[in-house]
Design a protein around this motif. Structure first.
Motif, short mmCIF file in Angstrom:
data_model
loop_
_atom_site.label_atom_id
_atom_site.label_comp_id
_atom_site.label_asym_id
_atom_site.label_seq_id
_atom_site.Cartn_x
_atom_site.Cartn_y
_atom_site.Cartn_z
N VAL A 35 8.89 166.69 -12.21
CA VAL A 35 8.29 168.07 -12.61
C VAL A 35 8.56 168.87 -11.34
O VAL A 35 8.64 168.77 -10.36
CB VAL A 35 6.77 167.93 -12.58
CG1 VAL A 35 5.99 169.04 -12.61
CG2 VAL A 35 6.30 166.82 -13.76
N LEU A 36 9.05 170.27 -12.06
CA LEU A 36 9.48 171.44 -11.45
C LEU A 36 8.05 172.01 -10.94
O LEU A 36 7.39 172.39 -11.84
CB LEU A 36 10.15 172.17 -11.75
CG LEU A 36 11.66 171.76 -12.29
CD1 LEU A 36 12.68 172.69 -12.83
CD2 LEU A 36 12.25 171.07 -10.92
N ARG A 41 4.02 168.61 -3.30
CA ARG A 41 3.16 167.61 -2.99
C ARG A 41 1.77 167.41 -3.76
O ARG A 41 1.30 166.53 -3.99
CB ARG A 41 3.05 167.99 -1.37
CG ARG A 41 1.95 166.79 -0.77
CD ARG A 41 1.72 167.31 0.80
NE ARG A 41 3.02 167.13 1.54
CZ ARG A 41 3.27 165.94 2.08
NH1 ARG A 41 2.68 164.94 1.90
NH2 ARG A 41 4.55 166.04 2.64
N LYS A 42 1.25 168.41 -3.97
CA LYS A 42 -0.04 168.46 -4.54
C LYS A 42 0.23 167.96 -6.33
O LYS A 42 -0.65 166.95 -6.59
CB LYS A 42 -0.60 169.75 -4.84
CG LYS A 42 -2.04 169.89 -5.34
CD LYS A 42 -2.75 171.29 -5.40
CE LYS A 42 -4.19 171.04 -5.96
NZ LYS A 42 -4.80 172.53 -5.79
N TYR A 47 -0.39 163.53 -10.19
CA TYR A 47 -0.25 163.12 -11.36
C TYR A 47 0.87 161.55 -11.09
O TYR A 47 1.22 160.84 -11.88
CB TYR A 47 0.67 163.83 -12.27
CG TYR A 47 -0.16 165.27 -12.59
CD1 TYR A 47 -1.04 165.31 -13.28
CD2 TYR A 47 0.24 166.47 -12.04
CE1 TYR A 47 -1.81 166.14 -13.87
CE2 TYR A 47 -0.44 167.44 -12.33
CZ TYR A 47 -1.55 167.37 -13.27
OH TYR A 47 -2.14 168.67 -13.48
N GLY A 48 1.59 161.50 -9.79
CA GLY A 48 2.11 160.49 -9.43
C GLY A 48 3.36 160.35 -9.99
O GLY A 48 4.19 159.42 -10.22
N VAL A 49 3.93 161.69 -10.10
CA VAL A 49 5.34 161.74 -10.66
C VAL A 49 6.37 162.32 -9.62
O VAL A 49 5.76 163.27 -8.78
CB VAL A 49 5.36 162.83 -11.88
CG1 VAL A 49 4.59 162.13 -13.24
CG2 VAL A 49 4.91 164.14 -11.46
N GLN A 50 7.65 162.10 -9.78
CA GLN A 50 8.51 162.81 -9.10
C GLN A 50 8.41 164.41 -9.25
O GLN A 50 8.43 164.74 -10.29
CB GLN A 50 10.11 162.28 -9.22
CG GLN A 50 10.95 162.84 -8.36
CD GLN A 50 12.32 162.30 -8.45
OE1 GLN A 50 12.56 161.23 -9.54
NE2 GLN A 50 13.56 162.41 -8.04
#
Length: 346
Positions: A35-36, A41-42, A47-50
Protein backbone atom coordinates in the motif's frame (compact mmCIF):
# COMPACT_ATOMS: atom_id res chain seq x y z
CA UNK A 1 1.76 -12.19 -6.86
CA UNK A 2 2.34 -8.70 -5.48
CA UNK A 3 -0.03 -5.77 -5.98
CA UNK A 4 0.74 -2.09 -5.42
CA UNK A 5 -2.39 -0.33 -4.16
CA UNK A 6 -2.72 3.44 -4.57
CA UNK A 7 -5.40 5.68 -3.10
CA UNK A 8 -6.02 8.52 -0.66
CA UNK A 9 -4.69 6.50 2.27
CA UNK A 10 -2.96 7.50 5.48
CA UNK A 11 -4.72 10.88 5.59
CA UNK A 12 -7.22 10.01 8.30
CA UNK A 13 -10.20 9.96 5.93
CA UNK A 14 -12.70 7.37 7.17
CA UNK A 15 -14.26 6.82 3.76
CA UNK A 16 -10.99 6.18 1.95
CA UNK A 17 -9.73 3.96 4.76
CA UNK A 18 -12.98 1.99 4.45
CA UNK A 19 -12.31 1.58 0.73
CA UNK A 20 -8.84 0.23 1.50
CA UNK A 21 -10.24 -2.17 4.09
CA UNK A 22 -12.89 -3.31 1.58
CA UNK A 23 -10.22 -3.90 -1.06
CA UNK A 24 -8.05 -5.89 1.34
CA UNK A 25 -11.08 -8.02 2.24
CA UNK A 26 -11.76 -8.70 -1.44
CA UNK A 27 -8.16 -9.24 -2.56
CA UNK A 28 -7.44 -12.92 -3.32
CA UNK A 29 -5.24 -14.59 -0.72
CA UNK A 30 -2.61 -15.33 -3.40
CA UNK A 31 -1.93 -11.61 -3.76
CA UNK A 32 0.41 -9.77 -1.39
CA UNK A 33 -0.72 -6.13 -1.01
CA UNK A 34 1.75 -3.23 -0.97
CA UNK A 35 0.00 0.00 0.00
CA UNK A 36 1.21 3.49 -0.94
CA UNK A 37 0.27 5.69 2.00
CA UNK A 38 0.69 9.23 3.25
CA UNK A 39 1.45 7.70 6.65
CA UNK A 40 3.11 4.30 6.04
CA UNK A 41 3.68 3.47 9.70
CA UNK A 42 0.06 4.09 10.65
CA UNK A 43 -1.22 2.13 7.64
CA UNK A 44 1.05 -0.79 8.55
CA UNK A 45 -0.08 -0.73 12.18
CA UNK A 46 -3.75 -0.57 11.18
CA UNK A 47 -3.81 -3.21 8.44
CA UNK A 48 -0.62 -5.24 8.87
CA UNK A 49 0.39 -4.81 5.22
CA UNK A 50 3.64 -3.74 3.59
CA UNK A 51 3.64 0.01 2.97
CA UNK A 52 5.66 2.64 1.14
CA UNK A 53 5.39 6.41 1.33
CA UNK A 54 3.23 7.67 -1.51
CA UNK A 55 5.48 10.66 -2.18
CA UNK A 56 8.81 8.82 -2.23
CA UNK A 57 9.82 8.35 -5.85
CA UNK A 58 12.50 5.77 -5.07
CA UNK A 59 10.17 3.75 -2.84
CA UNK A 60 7.42 3.78 -5.48
CA UNK A 61 9.85 2.64 -8.18
CA UNK A 62 11.04 -0.17 -5.95
CA UNK A 63 7.47 -1.27 -5.27
CA UNK A 64 6.52 -1.24 -8.94
CA UNK A 65 9.70 -3.01 -10.02
CA UNK A 66 9.02 -5.94 -7.68
CA UNK A 67 5.26 -6.23 -8.30
CA UNK A 68 2.89 -7.75 -10.85
CA UNK A 69 -0.24 -5.63 -10.44
CA UNK A 70 -1.06 -1.95 -9.87
CA UNK A 71 -4.47 -0.97 -8.46
CA UNK A 72 -6.19 2.38 -8.06
CA UNK A 73 -7.91 1.43 -4.82
CA UNK A 74 -11.32 3.03 -5.01
CA UNK A 75 -12.77 6.51 -4.62
CA UNK A 76 -12.79 9.74 -6.61
CA UNK A 77 -9.10 9.81 -7.50
CA UNK A 78 -9.63 11.19 -10.98
CA UNK A 79 -11.39 14.50 -10.42
CA UNK A 80 -10.01 18.01 -10.80
CA UNK A 81 -12.43 19.99 -8.63
CA UNK A 82 -10.13 19.76 -5.60
CA UNK A 83 -6.92 20.34 -7.57
CA UNK A 84 -5.14 19.51 -10.82
CA UNK A 85 -2.26 17.93 -8.91
CA UNK A 86 -4.25 14.95 -7.66
CA UNK A 87 -5.43 13.48 -10.99
CA UNK A 88 -2.03 14.19 -12.57
CA UNK A 89 -0.33 12.31 -9.72
CA UNK A 90 -2.61 9.27 -9.87
CA UNK A 91 -2.53 9.17 -13.68
CA UNK A 92 1.25 9.39 -13.55
CA UNK A 93 1.46 6.38 -11.24
CA UNK A 94 -0.87 4.39 -13.46
CA UNK A 95 1.09 5.33 -16.60
CA UNK A 96 4.38 4.36 -14.95
CA UNK A 97 2.97 0.99 -13.91
CA UNK A 98 1.72 0.38 -17.45
CA UNK A 99 5.11 1.36 -18.87
CA UNK A 100 6.73 -1.21 -16.58
CA UNK A 101 4.38 -3.92 -17.86
CA UNK A 102 2.25 -4.42 -14.75
CA UNK A 103 -1.38 -5.48 -14.99
CA UNK A 104 -3.26 -2.31 -14.09
CA UNK A 105 -6.70 -1.98 -12.51
CA UNK A 106 -8.90 1.07 -11.99
CA UNK A 107 -10.98 -0.35 -9.14
CA UNK A 108 -14.31 0.97 -7.84
CA UNK A 109 -13.70 4.42 -9.24
CA UNK A 110 -15.91 7.49 -9.29
CA UNK A 111 -14.65 9.32 -12.37
CA UNK A 112 -14.99 13.10 -12.49
CA UNK A 113 -15.82 15.87 -12.49
CA UNK A 114 -13.02 16.47 -15.01
CA UNK A 115 -13.25 20.05 -16.18
CA UNK A 116 -9.72 20.48 -17.52
CA UNK A 117 -8.86 19.13 -21.01
CA UNK A 118 -5.51 17.84 -19.71
CA UNK A 119 -6.99 15.79 -16.88
CA UNK A 120 -9.70 14.42 -19.18
CA UNK A 121 -7.05 13.35 -21.71
CA UNK A 122 -4.79 11.81 -19.05
CA UNK A 123 -7.67 9.89 -17.49
CA UNK A 124 -8.82 8.52 -20.83
CA UNK A 125 -5.29 7.46 -21.84
CA UNK A 126 -4.50 5.51 -18.68
CA UNK A 127 -7.96 3.90 -18.52
CA UNK A 128 -7.58 2.70 -22.11
CA UNK A 129 -4.36 0.99 -20.99
CA UNK A 130 -5.95 -0.77 -17.99
CA UNK A 131 -6.32 -4.53 -17.75
CA UNK A 132 -9.64 -4.06 -15.91
CA UNK A 133 -11.88 -1.15 -14.90
CA UNK A 134 -14.75 -1.00 -12.42
CA UNK A 135 -16.78 2.07 -11.43
CA UNK A 136 -19.25 2.70 -8.63
CA UNK A 137 -21.90 4.85 -10.34
CA UNK A 138 -23.71 5.06 -13.65
CA UNK A 139 -22.47 8.59 -14.43
CA UNK A 140 -18.87 7.37 -14.40
CA UNK A 141 -19.91 4.50 -16.67
CA UNK A 142 -21.61 6.93 -19.07
CA UNK A 143 -18.46 9.04 -19.33
CA UNK A 144 -16.28 5.98 -19.95
CA UNK A 145 -18.65 4.66 -22.60
CA UNK A 146 -18.02 7.87 -24.57
CA UNK A 147 -14.36 6.91 -24.51
CA UNK A 148 -15.22 3.38 -25.76
CA UNK A 149 -14.38 1.84 -22.39
CA UNK A 150 -16.80 -0.73 -21.00
CA UNK A 151 -16.32 -0.90 -17.22
CA UNK A 152 -17.90 -3.17 -14.66
CA UNK A 153 -20.53 -1.09 -12.83
CA UNK A 154 -21.30 -1.97 -9.22
CA UNK A 155 -22.18 -0.15 -5.97
CA UNK A 156 -19.40 1.25 -3.80
CA UNK A 157 -17.41 -1.60 -2.16
CA UNK A 158 -18.07 -0.19 1.33
CA UNK A 159 -21.60 -1.61 1.05
CA UNK A 160 -19.91 -5.01 1.45
CA UNK A 161 -17.41 -4.05 4.18
CA UNK A 162 -17.73 -6.24 7.27
CA UNK A 163 -19.01 -4.06 10.17
CA UNK A 164 -17.81 -4.35 13.76
CA UNK A 165 -19.82 -3.29 16.79
CA UNK A 166 -18.76 -0.31 18.91
CA UNK A 167 -18.50 -0.91 22.63
CA UNK A 168 -20.36 1.58 24.82
CA UNK A 169 -22.62 2.91 22.08
CA UNK A 170 -25.69 1.28 23.63
CA UNK A 171 -24.98 3.12 26.89
CA UNK A 172 -25.60 6.51 25.25
CA UNK A 173 -29.11 7.99 25.51
CA UNK A 174 -31.61 6.90 22.87
CA UNK A 175 -32.86 7.70 20.33
CA UNK A 176 -29.57 8.61 18.67
CA UNK A 177 -29.01 10.73 15.54
CA UNK A 178 -25.61 10.90 13.82
CA UNK A 179 -24.41 14.07 12.10
CA UNK A 180 -21.47 14.32 9.71
CA UNK A 181 -20.48 17.67 8.21
CA UNK A 182 -17.19 18.51 6.50
CA UNK A 183 -15.51 21.75 5.53
CA UNK A 184 -16.27 22.76 1.96
CA UNK A 185 -16.76 26.03 0.05
CA UNK A 186 -20.48 25.24 -0.25
CA UNK A 187 -20.76 24.95 3.53
CA UNK A 188 -20.44 28.68 4.08
CA UNK A 189 -20.49 30.17 7.59
CA UNK A 190 -24.08 31.27 6.96
CA UNK A 191 -25.20 27.79 5.88
CA UNK A 192 -23.42 26.23 8.85
CA UNK A 193 -25.27 28.68 11.11
CA UNK A 194 -28.59 27.70 9.51
CA UNK A 195 -27.86 23.97 9.87
CA UNK A 196 -26.74 24.39 13.48
CA UNK A 197 -29.96 26.20 14.37
CA UNK A 198 -31.95 23.51 12.55
CA UNK A 199 -30.17 20.84 14.62
CA UNK A 200 -30.93 22.75 17.83
CA UNK A 201 -34.62 22.97 16.90
CA UNK A 202 -34.68 19.32 15.83
CA UNK A 203 -33.12 18.16 19.10
CA UNK A 204 -35.56 20.19 21.18
CA UNK A 205 -38.48 18.63 19.30
CA UNK A 206 -37.21 15.04 19.46
CA UNK A 207 -35.08 14.86 22.61
CA UNK A 208 -32.52 12.88 20.64
CA UNK A 209 -28.86 12.34 21.50
CA UNK A 210 -26.85 13.99 18.73
CA UNK A 211 -23.68 12.09 17.83
CA UNK A 212 -21.26 14.19 15.79
CA UNK A 213 -19.06 11.92 13.67
CA UNK A 214 -15.95 13.44 12.04
CA UNK A 215 -14.76 11.22 9.18
CA UNK A 216 -11.57 13.24 8.70
CA UNK A 217 -10.36 15.22 11.70
CA UNK A 218 -8.62 17.88 9.62
CA UNK A 219 -11.85 18.77 7.79
CA UNK A 220 -14.68 17.69 10.10
CA UNK A 221 -13.55 18.03 13.71
CA UNK A 222 -13.65 21.80 14.01
CA UNK A 223 -17.21 21.87 12.69
CA UNK A 224 -18.25 19.09 15.08
CA UNK A 225 -16.93 21.02 18.09
CA UNK A 226 -18.59 24.22 16.87
CA UNK A 227 -21.99 22.50 16.71
CA UNK A 228 -21.50 20.57 19.97
CA UNK A 229 -21.00 23.79 21.95
CA UNK A 230 -24.43 25.03 20.88
CA UNK A 231 -26.57 21.92 21.28
CA UNK A 232 -29.02 22.15 24.20
CA UNK A 233 -29.42 18.41 24.78
CA UNK A 234 -27.29 15.27 25.11
CA UNK A 235 -24.54 14.94 22.55
CA UNK A 236 -21.14 13.39 21.97
CA UNK A 237 -18.35 13.62 19.39
CA UNK A 238 -17.53 10.11 18.15
CA UNK A 239 -14.15 9.52 16.46
CA UNK A 240 -13.39 6.02 15.17
CA UNK A 241 -10.31 5.09 13.15
CA UNK A 242 -11.20 1.45 12.48
CA UNK A 243 -13.29 1.39 9.26
CA UNK A 244 -15.24 -1.67 10.39
CA UNK A 245 -16.16 0.00 13.67
CA UNK A 246 -17.04 3.20 11.82
CA UNK A 247 -19.53 1.24 9.74
CA UNK A 248 -20.81 -0.76 12.70
CA UNK A 249 -21.41 2.43 14.65
CA UNK A 250 -24.41 3.28 12.47
CA UNK A 251 -26.20 0.09 13.56
CA UNK A 252 -26.92 1.84 16.86
CA UNK A 253 -28.24 5.06 15.30
CA UNK A 254 -31.83 5.90 14.33
CA UNK A 255 -31.04 8.51 11.69
CA UNK A 256 -27.99 10.04 10.00
CA UNK A 257 -27.66 13.56 8.61
CA UNK A 258 -24.59 13.35 6.42
CA UNK A 259 -22.47 15.23 3.92
CA UNK A 260 -19.83 12.63 3.22
CA UNK A 261 -20.67 9.87 0.76
CA UNK A 262 -19.48 7.05 2.98
CA UNK A 263 -21.31 8.32 6.04
CA UNK A 264 -24.51 7.80 4.04
CA UNK A 265 -23.47 4.46 2.54
CA UNK A 266 -22.45 3.08 5.93
CA UNK A 267 -25.62 4.35 7.59
CA UNK A 268 -27.97 3.09 4.88
CA UNK A 269 -26.28 -0.32 4.90
CA UNK A 270 -26.94 -0.61 8.65
CA UNK A 271 -30.68 0.07 8.28
CA UNK A 272 -30.38 3.66 9.45
CA UNK A 273 -32.55 6.46 8.05
CA UNK A 274 -30.50 8.96 6.03
CA UNK A 275 -30.85 12.61 5.13
CA UNK A 276 -28.17 13.99 2.82
CA UNK A 277 -26.50 17.36 2.34
CA UNK A 278 -24.86 17.08 -1.05
CA UNK A 279 -21.67 19.00 -1.84
CA UNK A 280 -20.54 16.79 -4.74
CA UNK A 281 -22.13 14.94 -7.68
CA UNK A 282 -21.16 11.58 -6.12
CA UNK A 283 -23.44 12.32 -3.16
CA UNK A 284 -26.25 13.42 -5.47
CA UNK A 285 -25.88 10.18 -7.47
CA UNK A 286 -26.29 8.15 -4.27
CA UNK A 287 -29.33 10.22 -3.22
CA UNK A 288 -30.91 9.44 -6.57
CA UNK A 289 -29.93 5.77 -6.61
CA UNK A 290 -31.32 4.81 -3.20
CA UNK A 291 -33.83 7.66 -2.81
CA UNK A 292 -32.26 9.50 0.12
CA UNK A 293 -34.03 12.78 0.98
CA UNK A 294 -32.09 15.98 1.61
CA UNK A 295 -30.70 19.00 -0.20
CA UNK A 296 -27.93 20.07 -2.45
CA UNK A 297 -26.04 22.56 -0.28
CA UNK A 298 -26.23 25.14 -3.04
CA UNK A 299 -30.04 25.02 -2.69
CA UNK A 300 -30.23 24.72 1.10
CA UNK A 301 -33.33 26.45 2.51
CA UNK A 302 -32.50 29.74 4.23
CA UNK A 303 -34.96 29.14 7.07
CA UNK A 304 -33.78 26.70 9.79
CA UNK A 305 -37.36 25.72 10.63
CA UNK A 306 -37.91 24.43 7.08
CA UNK A 307 -34.93 22.11 7.50
CA UNK A 308 -35.74 21.00 11.05
CA UNK A 309 -39.37 20.33 10.12
CA UNK A 310 -38.28 18.14 7.20
CA UNK A 311 -35.87 16.25 9.46
CA UNK A 312 -38.58 15.79 12.08
CA UNK A 313 -41.08 14.48 9.53
CA UNK A 314 -38.52 12.03 8.18
CA UNK A 315 -37.41 10.99 11.68
CA UNK A 316 -40.99 10.12 12.60
CA UNK A 317 -42.35 8.75 9.33
CA UNK A 318 -39.35 7.96 7.13
CA UNK A 319 -38.32 4.42 6.28
CA UNK A 320 -34.97 2.70 6.10
CA UNK A 321 -33.82 0.70 3.10
CA UNK A 322 -35.46 -2.70 3.00
CA UNK A 323 -33.27 -5.63 4.01
CA UNK A 324 -33.62 -7.15 0.53
CA UNK A 325 -32.42 -3.90 -1.07
CA UNK A 326 -29.43 -3.70 1.26
CA UNK A 327 -28.56 -7.33 0.52
CA UNK A 328 -28.82 -6.67 -3.21
CA UNK A 329 -26.50 -3.65 -2.97
CA UNK A 330 -24.08 -5.68 -0.86
CA UNK A 331 -24.08 -8.60 -3.28
CA UNK A 332 -23.59 -6.32 -6.25
CA UNK A 333 -20.76 -4.45 -4.49
CA UNK A 334 -18.96 -7.78 -4.30
CA UNK A 335 -18.81 -7.74 -8.10
CA UNK A 336 -15.75 -5.52 -7.67
CA UNK A 337 -14.06 -8.64 -6.29
CA UNK A 338 -14.58 -10.46 -9.58
CA UNK A 339 -12.10 -8.37 -11.53
CA UNK A 340 -9.49 -8.93 -8.81
CA UNK A 341 -10.03 -12.69 -8.98
CA UNK A 342 -9.77 -12.67 -12.78
CA UNK A 343 -6.32 -11.11 -12.53
CA UNK A 344 -5.09 -14.24 -10.76
CA UNK A 345 -6.65 -16.61 -13.29
CA UNK A 346 -5.45 -14.82 -16.42
Amino acid sequence: MRAVISGYYGKGNGGDEALLMSLLEMLPSQVEPIVLSGNPRKTYEQYGVQTYHNRSGLAILEALTTSDIFIWGGGSLMQDVTSLASPIYYAGLMALAQQKGLKTVAWAQGIGPLNNPLTRWLTRQVLLGCTAVSVRDYKSAELLSKWHINPLVAPDPVWALTPKSVLGLADLPAPRVAVNLRSHPLLTPQRLKILTQALIDFQKATNTCILLVPFQASQDEKIAHSIAKQLPGSHKIIQLENPRQLKGFFKGVEMTIGMRLHSLIMAASQECKCSALSYDPKVSYLMEEIEIPGWDLAQLPSEPNVISTAWLEYFVNGETLLKDRIQSLTDRALMHQEILTKLILE
